[in-house]
Design an enzyme around this catalytic site. Structure first.
Site, mmCIF file in Angstrom:
data_model
loop_
_atom_site.group_PDB
_atom_site.id
_atom_site.type_symbol
_atom_site.label_atom_id
_atom_site.label_comp_id
_atom_site.label_asym_id
_atom_site.label_seq_id
_atom_site.Cartn_x
_atom_site.Cartn_y
_atom_site.Cartn_z
ATOM 1 N N ASP A 59 -7.406 6.534 -3.491
ATOM 2 C CA ASP A 59 -6.024 6.037 -3.643
ATOM 3 C C ASP A 59 -5.493 6.574 -4.801
ATOM 4 O OD1 ASP A 59 -4.434 3.080 -2.152
ATOM 5 O OD2 ASP A 59 -3.595 4.309 -3.663
ATOM 6 N N ARG A 70 -0.245 -9.049 -0.528
ATOM 7 C CA ARG A 70 -0.967 -8.723 0.541
ATOM 8 C C ARG A 70 -2.174 -7.967 0.348
ATOM 9 N NH1 ARG A 70 2.960 -5.779 -0.329
ATOM 10 N NH2 ARG A 70 2.920 -3.364 0.078
ATOM 11 N N ASN A 128 1.631 6.539 5.492
ATOM 12 C CA ASN A 128 2.414 7.696 5.645
ATOM 13 C C ASN A 128 2.064 8.938 6.725
ATOM 14 O OD1 ASN A 128 1.992 10.575 4.073
ATOM 15 N ND2 ASN A 128 1.207 8.535 2.878
ATOM 16 N N ALA A 130 2.406 12.071 7.017
ATOM 17 C CA ALA A 130 1.618 13.208 6.389
ATOM 18 C C ALA A 130 0.099 13.181 6.174
ATOM 19 C CB ALA A 130 2.494 13.536 5.307
ATOM 20 N N CYS A 170 -6.886 12.451 20.078
ATOM 21 C CA CYS A 170 -6.996 12.503 18.648
ATOM 22 C C CYS A 170 -5.441 11.641 18.341
ATOM 23 C CB CYS A 170 -7.163 13.746 17.891
ATOM 24 S SG CYS A 170 -5.658 14.732 17.820
ATOM 25 N N CYS A 186 6.838 -0.058 3.400
ATOM 26 C CA CYS A 186 6.551 -1.650 3.235
ATOM 27 C C CYS A 186 7.479 -1.927 2.222
ATOM 28 C CB CYS A 186 5.252 -2.226 2.767
ATOM 29 S SG CYS A 186 4.166 -1.794 4.036
HETATM 30 ZN ZN LIG Z 1 -5.244 15.775 20.035
#
Ligand SMILES: [Zn+2]
Length: 253
Positions: A59, A70, A128, A130, A170, A186
């Site tokens: 992160d 949270r 996200n 991306a 997938c 959020c």
């Molecule tokens: Zn796939």
């Protein structure tokens, strides 16, 4: 396993489906948790407590006051600290016997591919599209199972994308990467705190099952939680043979 470990993990070992063999598989596993926020906190805490031998936490963010509602791995005293270091403190407090690697960065490209390749299971705890798609591409390429979770407002979802057999969908079969989806952050939409705990704990449960090879995973199913009415629903997800990500990957011989 030494006597101390046999005692620490005894309530797992008592389970017929786990036993010493299953617990040893957890101790030998490497789980990559991407995101140390609302989902990553409970997921990583359960994985650490359960005795996953090596956890890599990624992160690039720092702990903010608005996270504390949270993101339960962090504390008021650690506001301003890197989230991975804050989470690391919590996890090693729970279980000092496991190996925890904290990476304060945004993974992509070769670095992401390399880390996914060395993982037994990957948890997508990001917020996200991306990043979700980059993680999915890396998991499909390396044939490493991906446990995906998402929560916004009072709604949660969780699924497993397992590319090991070549027959399961997938993430991009479900949310095609060429389509534009709007990220609902959020920060602007709000999120009901305990729902990230519910979904994050389910991600940990699915990861542990995949490592030990017990039960049936959520591969091919998307679980949806309506937290306002506390109702679960399940949706079948089929593999898309024209998927831009996994459609191009040859089936194993
Ligand atoms: Zn796939």
């Amino acid at each position: 396993m030494n006597d101390h470990q046999l005692l620490r993990y005894s309530r797992h070992i008592l389970l017929d489906e786990i036993g010493i063999e299953g617990q040893q598989a957890l101790l030998d596993a490497h789980v990559l948790v991407i995101g140390a926020g609302g989902l990553g906190s409970p997921a990583a805490m359960y994985l650490a407590a359960s005795g996953v031998g090596k956890l890599t936490l990624v992160d690039d963010d720092t702990v903010d006051l608005t996270n504390l509602q949270r993101q339960i791995a962090h504390t008021t005293g650690r506001v301003g600290q890197p989230k991975v270091l804050s989470a690391c403190q919590t996890l090693s407090g729970i279980n000092p016997e496991i190996d925890i690697v904290a990476l304060q960065e945004r993974l992509d490209g070769a670095r992401l591919a390399e880390l996914v390749c060395s993982s037994t299971v990957v948890l997508d705890c990001t917020d996200n599209f991306a990043t979700r798609h980059a993680v999915n591409r890396a998991c499909v390429a390396a044939r490493v199972p991906l446990v995906s979770g998402a929560v916004i407002r009072f709604d949660g979802q969780v699924s497993v994308f397992d590319p090991r057999t070549g027959t399961q969908p997938c993430y991009s079969c479900l949310f095609p990467q060429e389509q534009q989806f709007t990220d609902e952050a959020c920060s602007s939409m709000g999120v009901f705190a305990p729902l990230v705990g519910v979904v994050g704990a389910m991600q940990a449960a699915e990861a542990l099952k995949l490592i030990m090879g017990v039960g049936e995973s959520l591969a091919g199913r998307l679980l949806l939680l309506d937290g306002l009415h506390m109702e679960w629903s399940s949706m079948r997800v089929a593999r898309d043979s024209g998927c831009a990500v996994c459609g191009a990957v040859a089936l194993p011989a």
